[in-house]
Design a protein around this motif. Structure first.
Motif, mmCIF file in Angstrom:
data_model
loop_
_atom_site.group_PDB
_atom_site.id
_atom_site.type_symbol
_atom_site.label_atom_id
_atom_site.label_comp_id
_atom_site.label_asym_id
_atom_site.label_seq_id
_atom_site.Cartn_x
_atom_site.Cartn_y
_atom_site.Cartn_z
ATOM 1 N N TYR A 166 -7.864 0.019 10.864
ATOM 2 C CA TYR A 166 -8.580 -0.468 9.693
ATOM 3 C C TYR A 166 -7.848 -0.018 8.443
ATOM 4 O O TYR A 166 -7.408 1.125 8.355
ATOM 5 C CB TYR A 166 -10.013 0.066 9.688
ATOM 6 N N ALA A 167 -7.714 -0.925 7.468
ATOM 7 C CA ALA A 167 -6.978 -0.620 6.245
ATOM 8 C C ALA A 167 -7.476 -1.517 5.124
ATOM 9 O O ALA A 167 -8.238 -2.455 5.340
ATOM 10 C CB ALA A 167 -5.479 -0.821 6.470
ATOM 11 N N THR A 168 -7.004 -1.196 3.922
ATOM 12 C CA THR A 168 -7.339 -1.978 2.736
ATOM 13 C C THR A 168 -6.092 -2.706 2.250
ATOM 14 O O THR A 168 -5.020 -2.107 2.176
ATOM 15 C CB THR A 168 -7.858 -1.051 1.612
ATOM 16 N N VAL A 169 -6.237 -3.981 1.914
ATOM 17 C CA VAL A 169 -5.107 -4.788 1.432
ATOM 18 C C VAL A 169 -4.760 -4.341 0.024
ATOM 19 O O VAL A 169 -5.629 -4.235 -0.841
ATOM 20 C CB VAL A 169 -5.467 -6.288 1.442
ATOM 21 N N LYS A 170 -3.468 -4.061 -0.215
ATOM 22 C CA LYS A 170 -3.000 -3.697 -1.551
ATOM 23 C C LYS A 170 -2.208 -4.830 -2.193
ATOM 24 O O LYS A 170 -2.414 -5.154 -3.348
ATOM 25 C CB LYS A 170 -2.134 -2.419 -1.499
ATOM 26 N N GLU A 171 -1.266 -5.424 -1.457
ATOM 27 C CA GLU A 171 -0.448 -6.522 -1.976
ATOM 28 C C GLU A 171 -0.262 -7.557 -0.879
ATOM 29 O O GLU A 171 -0.208 -7.223 0.302
ATOM 30 C CB GLU A 171 0.935 -6.019 -2.411
ATOM 31 N N ILE A 172 -0.129 -8.815 -1.303
ATOM 32 C CA ILE A 172 0.081 -9.896 -0.346
ATOM 33 C C ILE A 172 1.372 -10.618 -0.716
ATOM 34 O O ILE A 172 1.541 -11.056 -1.845
ATOM 35 C CB ILE A 172 -1.097 -10.884 -0.361
ATOM 36 N N GLY A 173 2.281 -10.707 0.247
ATOM 37 C CA GLY A 173 3.540 -11.426 0.052
ATOM 38 C C GLY A 173 3.493 -12.754 0.794
ATOM 39 O O GLY A 173 2.435 -13.195 1.248
ATOM 40 N N ASP A 174 4.652 -13.389 0.933
ATOM 41 C CA ASP A 174 4.706 -14.673 1.634
ATOM 42 C C ASP A 174 4.399 -14.500 3.124
ATOM 43 O O ASP A 174 3.564 -15.199 3.675
ATOM 44 C CB ASP A 174 6.084 -15.315 1.464
ATOM 45 N N ILE A 197 3.707 -1.701 5.382
ATOM 46 C CA ILE A 197 3.929 -3.144 5.279
ATOM 47 C C ILE A 197 3.780 -3.748 6.676
ATOM 48 O O ILE A 197 4.415 -3.288 7.629
ATOM 49 C CB ILE A 197 5.321 -3.449 4.697
ATOM 50 N N TYR A 198 2.951 -4.768 6.778
ATOM 51 C CA TYR A 198 2.689 -5.457 8.041
ATOM 52 C C TYR A 198 2.981 -6.938 7.884
ATOM 53 O O TYR A 198 2.897 -7.491 6.788
ATOM 54 C CB TYR A 198 1.207 -5.302 8.446
ATOM 55 N N ALA A 199 3.271 -7.590 8.986
ATOM 56 C CA ALA A 199 3.378 -9.046 8.999
ATOM 57 C C ALA A 199 1.967 -9.611 8.869
ATOM 58 O O ALA A 199 1.009 -9.023 9.363
ATOM 59 C CB ALA A 199 4.021 -9.519 10.295
ATOM 60 N N THR A 231 4.312 -11.107 4.512
ATOM 61 C CA THR A 231 3.905 -9.725 4.745
ATOM 62 C C THR A 231 2.693 -9.365 3.896
ATOM 63 O O THR A 231 2.354 -10.061 2.944
ATOM 64 C CB THR A 231 5.047 -8.746 4.404
ATOM 65 N N VAL A 232 2.083 -8.256 4.256
ATOM 66 C CA VAL A 232 0.953 -7.723 3.506
ATOM 67 C C VAL A 232 1.098 -6.199 3.483
ATOM 68 O O VAL A 232 1.473 -5.597 4.482
ATOM 69 C CB VAL A 232 -0.396 -8.174 4.122
ATOM 70 N N THR A 233 0.871 -5.607 2.314
ATOM 71 C CA THR A 233 0.936 -4.154 2.185
ATOM 72 C C THR A 233 -0.479 -3.616 2.339
ATOM 73 O O THR A 233 -1.392 -4.026 1.621
ATOM 74 C CB THR A 233 1.514 -3.734 0.823
ATOM 75 N N LEU A 234 -0.653 -2.698 3.291
ATOM 76 C CA LEU A 234 -1.959 -2.125 3.585
ATOM 77 C C LEU A 234 -1.981 -0.654 3.234
ATOM 78 O O LEU A 234 -1.004 0.063 3.441
ATOM 79 C CB LEU A 234 -2.297 -2.286 5.070
ATOM 80 N N GLU A 235 -3.116 -0.201 2.717
ATOM 81 C CA GLU A 235 -3.325 1.231 2.487
ATOM 82 C C GLU A 235 -4.092 1.742 3.697
ATOM 83 O O GLU A 235 -5.283 1.484 3.859
ATOM 84 C CB GLU A 235 -4.103 1.475 1.198
ATOM 85 N N ARG A 285 -8.765 -5.473 9.715
ATOM 86 C CA ARG A 285 -8.465 -4.807 10.984
ATOM 87 C C ARG A 285 -7.224 -5.471 11.551
ATOM 88 O O ARG A 285 -7.151 -6.699 11.631
ATOM 89 C CB ARG A 285 -9.628 -4.947 11.964
ATOM 90 N N THR A 286 -6.236 -4.671 11.918
ATOM 91 C CA THR A 286 -5.019 -5.240 12.488
ATOM 92 C C THR A 286 -5.261 -5.584 13.950
ATOM 93 O O THR A 286 -6.263 -5.165 14.546
ATOM 94 C CB THR A 286 -3.832 -4.261 12.389
ATOM 95 N N ILE A 287 -4.325 -6.326 14.551
ATOM 96 C CA ILE A 287 -4.474 -6.672 15.965
ATOM 97 C C ILE A 287 -4.350 -5.426 16.839
ATOM 98 O O ILE A 287 -4.781 -5.442 17.985
ATOM 99 C CB ILE A 287 -3.460 -7.760 16.393
ATOM 100 N N GLY A 288 -3.807 -4.348 16.283
ATOM 101 C CA GLY A 288 -3.720 -3.079 17.010
ATOM 102 C C GLY A 288 -4.977 -2.241 16.876
ATOM 103 O O GLY A 288 -5.108 -1.198 17.501
ATOM 104 N N GLY A 289 -5.931 -2.677 16.041
ATOM 105 C CA GLY A 289 -7.197 -1.967 15.905
ATOM 106 C C GLY A 289 -7.255 -0.988 14.749
ATOM 107 O O GLY A 289 -8.183 -0.192 14.660
#
Length: 156
Positions: free
Chosen positions: A50-58, A72-74, A60-64, A44-48
């Motif tokens: 809901y998503a599924t994690v696809k990739e994790i960077g340094d 792409i989210y921080a 950032t994180v890619t969410l579906e 759950r993002t801070i904005g509320g």
């Protein structure tokens, strides 16, 4: 000097130390929570959202966010990493109890669209109503047709 004069300053410094320490603990707990993320984890993002994690960077994180829709989210935007059961309950409405009293809503609009038979029945009913309306006598609105020759100044 007097100890009473320095007492408020000592209390203020102690309070600031405690607030800083609790803030650091919260930051460490949040960082540890974000480290638990793996591809496929529900979040759950801070904005509320809901998503599924696809990739994790340094950083950032890619969410579906929807099937086939990636964003792409921080990493700091992740508010909570959810357990699979909780994520499925919230997002998909999945429960362990298979007896659900709520009505089932179809995913498509096929039940809302009339079939071809319904349309032909509606057209024949509409034609019958039109014929009945044509057979009804015309209303007299009080306007009388005057002969053309009787008008003022007209020729006889």
């Amino acid at each position: 000097m007097n100890l009473v004069t320095f007492l408020p300053f000592i209390v203020l410094i102690g309070a600031m130390f405690l607030m800083t320490r609790s803030a650091k603990k919260k930051q460490q707990a949040a960082a540890q929570m974000r480290d638990q993320m793996t591809p496929g984890t529900g979040v759950r993002t801070i904005g509320g959202m809901y998503a599924t994690v696809k990739e994790i960077g340094d950083d950032t994180v890619t969410l579906e966010v929807a099937p086939g829709v990636h964003a792409i989210y921080a990493k700091n935007a992740i508010g909570a990493v959810l357990e699979d059961d909780e994520y499925n309950r919230i997002v998909h409405g999945a429960t362990d109890d298979l007896t659900i009293d709520t009505p089932v809503v179809p995913d498509d609009a096929s039940s809302l669209i009339e079939s071809a038979e319904d349309k032909t029945e509606d057209k024949t009913e509409a034609k019958a109503e039109d014929k009945d309306a044509d057979a009804a006598p015309k209303l007299d609105l009080g306007k009388k047709d005057e002969p053309k020759g009787d008008a003022e100044g007209g020729a006889k």
